[in-house]
Design a protein around this motif. Sequence first.
Motif, PDB file in Angstrom:
ATOM      1  N   VAL A 139       0.732  -1.360   0.008  1.00 12.99           N
ATOM      2  CA  VAL A 139      -0.140   0.191  -0.020  1.00 12.99           C
ATOM      3  C   VAL A 139       0.733   1.364  -0.083  1.00 12.99           C
ATOM      4  CG1 VAL A 139      -1.615   1.218   1.406  1.00 12.99           C
ATOM      5  CG2 VAL A 139      -1.828  -1.041   1.055  1.00 12.99           C
ATOM      6  N   ALA A 140       2.053   1.367   0.853  1.00 10.38           N
ATOM      7  CA  ALA A 140       2.703   2.463   0.839  1.00 10.38           C
ATOM      8  C   ALA A 140       3.381   2.644  -0.597  1.00 10.38           C
ATOM      9  CB  ALA A 140       4.134   2.315   1.740  1.00 10.38           C
ATOM     10  N   ALA A 141       3.683   1.608  -1.294  1.00 11.58           N
ATOM     11  CA  ALA A 141       4.401   1.654  -2.638  1.00 11.58           C
ATOM     12  C   ALA A 141       3.291   2.342  -3.625  1.00 11.58           C
ATOM     13  CB  ALA A 141       4.497   0.160  -3.270  1.00 11.58           C
ATOM     14  N   ALA A 142       2.051   2.427  -3.294  1.00 13.20           N
ATOM     15  CA  ALA A 142       1.168   3.117  -4.350  1.00 13.20           C
ATOM     16  C   ALA A 142       0.874   4.517  -3.844  1.00 13.20           C
ATOM     17  CB  ALA A 142      -0.438   2.743  -3.842  1.00 13.20           C
ATOM     18  N   MET A 143       1.733   5.179  -2.957  1.00 11.19           N
ATOM     19  CA  MET A 143       1.559   6.501  -2.710  1.00 11.19           C
ATOM     20  C   MET A 143       2.276   7.337  -3.677  1.00 11.19           C
ATOM     21  SD  MET A 143       1.177   8.628   0.081  1.00 11.19           S
ATOM     22  CE  MET A 143       1.361   7.380   1.619  1.00 11.19           C
ATOM     23  N   ASP A 144       3.339   6.957  -4.490  1.00  9.36           N
ATOM     24  CA  ASP A 144       3.854   7.895  -5.535  1.00  9.36           C
ATOM     25  C   ASP A 144       2.641   8.273  -6.582  1.00  9.36           C
ATOM     26  OD1 ASP A 144       6.032   8.453  -4.340  1.00  9.36           O
ATOM     27  OD2 ASP A 144       7.369   7.047  -5.444  1.00  9.36           O
ATOM     28  N   GLY A 145       2.342   6.903  -7.008  1.00  6.11           N
ATOM     29  CA  GLY A 145       1.119   6.894  -7.934  1.00  6.11           C
ATOM     30  C   GLY A 145      -0.074   7.976  -7.649  1.00  6.11           C
ATOM     31  N   ALA A 146      -0.343   7.789  -6.518  1.00  7.97           N
ATOM     32  CA  ALA A 146      -1.650   8.394  -5.805  1.00  7.97           C
ATOM     33  C   ALA A 146      -1.184   9.991  -5.875  1.00  7.97           C
ATOM     34  CB  ALA A 146      -1.874   8.050  -4.464  1.00  7.97           C
ATOM     35  N   LEU A 147      -0.076  10.322  -5.584  1.00  9.64           N
ATOM     36  CA  LEU A 147       0.328  11.784  -5.625  1.00  9.64           C
ATOM     37  C   LEU A 147       0.365  12.381  -6.920  1.00  9.64           C
ATOM     38  CD1 LEU A 147       2.889  11.860  -2.683  1.00  9.64           C
ATOM     39  CD2 LEU A 147       0.555  12.255  -2.658  1.00  9.64           C
ATOM     40  N   ALA A 148       0.892  11.385  -7.741  1.00  7.91           N
ATOM     41  CA  ALA A 148       1.155  11.916  -9.208  1.00  7.91           C
ATOM     42  C   ALA A 148      -0.355  12.105  -9.907  1.00  7.91           C
ATOM     43  CB  ALA A 148       1.544  10.804 -10.143  1.00  7.91           C
ATOM     44  N   VAL A 149      -1.276  11.385  -9.460  1.00  9.01           N
ATOM     45  CA  VAL A 149      -2.735  11.645  -9.960  1.00  9.01           C
ATOM     46  C   VAL A 149      -3.145  13.166  -9.379  1.00  9.01           C
ATOM     47  CG1 VAL A 149      -5.075  11.136  -9.834  1.00  9.01           C
ATOM     48  CG2 VAL A 149      -3.238   9.356 -10.101  1.00  9.01           C
ATOM     49  N   ALA A 150      -2.902  13.467  -8.071  1.00 17.21           N
ATOM     50  CA  ALA A 150      -3.374  14.662  -7.795  1.00 17.21           C
ATOM     51  C   ALA A 150      -2.520  15.677  -8.220  1.00 17.21           C
ATOM     52  CB  ALA A 150      -3.093  14.602  -6.228  1.00 17.21           C
ATOM     53  N   VAL A 151      -1.350  15.508  -8.432  1.00 10.00           N
ATOM     54  CA  VAL A 151      -0.446  16.521  -9.175  1.00 10.00           C
ATOM     55  C   VAL A 151      -0.822  16.958 -10.514  1.00 10.00           C
ATOM     56  CG1 VAL A 151       2.079  17.255 -10.271  1.00 10.00           C
ATOM     57  CG2 VAL A 151       1.711  16.454  -7.898  1.00 10.00           C
ATOM     58  N   ALA A 152      -1.253  15.766 -11.336  1.00 10.96           N
ATOM     59  CA  ALA A 152      -1.604  15.771 -12.631  1.00 10.96           C
ATOM     60  C   ALA A 152      -2.956  16.586 -12.619  1.00 10.96           C
ATOM     61  CB  ALA A 152      -1.830  14.614 -13.518  1.00 10.96           C
ATOM     62  N   GLU A 153      -4.041  16.431 -11.773  1.00 10.59           N
ATOM     63  CA  GLU A 153      -5.436  17.149 -11.881  1.00 10.59           C
ATOM     64  C   GLU A 153      -5.029  18.544 -11.574  1.00 10.59           C
ATOM     65  OE1 GLU A 153      -9.367  17.706 -11.876  1.00 10.59           O
ATOM     66  OE2 GLU A 153      -8.276  16.176 -12.662  1.00 10.59           O
ATOM     67  N   LEU A 154      -4.250  18.840 -10.352  1.00 15.42           N
ATOM     68  CA  LEU A 154      -4.067  20.291 -10.021  1.00 15.42           C
ATOM     69  C   LEU A 154      -3.275  21.157 -11.372  1.00 15.42           C
ATOM     70  CD1 LEU A 154      -2.650  19.786  -6.471  1.00 15.42           C
ATOM     71  CD2 LEU A 154      -4.703  20.802  -7.171  1.00 15.42           C
ATOM     72  N   GLU A 155      -2.382  20.522 -11.939  1.00 19.01           N
ATOM     73  CA  GLU A 155      -1.874  21.122 -13.273  1.00 19.01           C
ATOM     74  C   GLU A 155      -2.874  21.339 -14.102  1.00 19.01           C
ATOM     75  OE1 GLU A 155       2.650  19.930 -12.594  1.00 19.01           O
ATOM     76  OE2 GLU A 155       1.527  18.635 -13.807  1.00 19.01           O
TER      77      GLU A 155
END
Length: 209
Positions: A139-155
């Motif tokens: 689950v911790a390994a999914a953190m980077d992917g989750a953050l990348a989704v948020a960053v992409a949405e904000l951009e």
Amino acid sequence: MDSDKTILVLGIGNLLWADEGFGVRAAEEFDRRYDCGEAVTVMDGGTQGVYLLPHIQDCRTLILFDAIDYGLAPGTLKVIEDGNVPAFMGAKKMSLHQTGFQEVLASALLLGWEPERILLIGVQPEEIEDYGGSLRPVVAAAMDGALAVAVAELERLGVTVRPRQAATVDTSGLGPSPLDRRAYEDGRPSEDEAFRKGDIRVLAMLGEG
């Protein structure tokens, strides 16, 4: 800042129950890594339920991190959007905090909240019955992917997302420092020293009943 333009990045969950804390840990990590300026508020929503209602009503865009039981393999990342989010959180509740948050969303909508965008970034948990535990590796390994989704949405929304110049472990703005992930994990007693399926005193009383 005009509330019509506010964006709320919110992590919800319970840090005391292993992967149930994913949402809060994701919000903490997002805040540690990125500076989005005044356009974005990052918040540890924990299990506050109805107390989050004013913050939800004040935002026009909600990006939500949470551990979600999708019925998929542990660590699987899945994104739910807009009107599907309230219905989805009510369809398969994993814990009380999701029941509470579904009610918050419903209340906000009934009170006239008209969000332009809702994005639920969820990860399938592996373990939520480990009292005092932290995220499982998958689950911790999914953190980077989750953050990348948020960053992409904000951009996509026109927000300038800047990596912080120096990573900091000081996330005191989101939650109490003893619950900082590093301090929480490093200070955890061994399994021989601490019961991990709940408060043994409470469970003993329930057994007597």
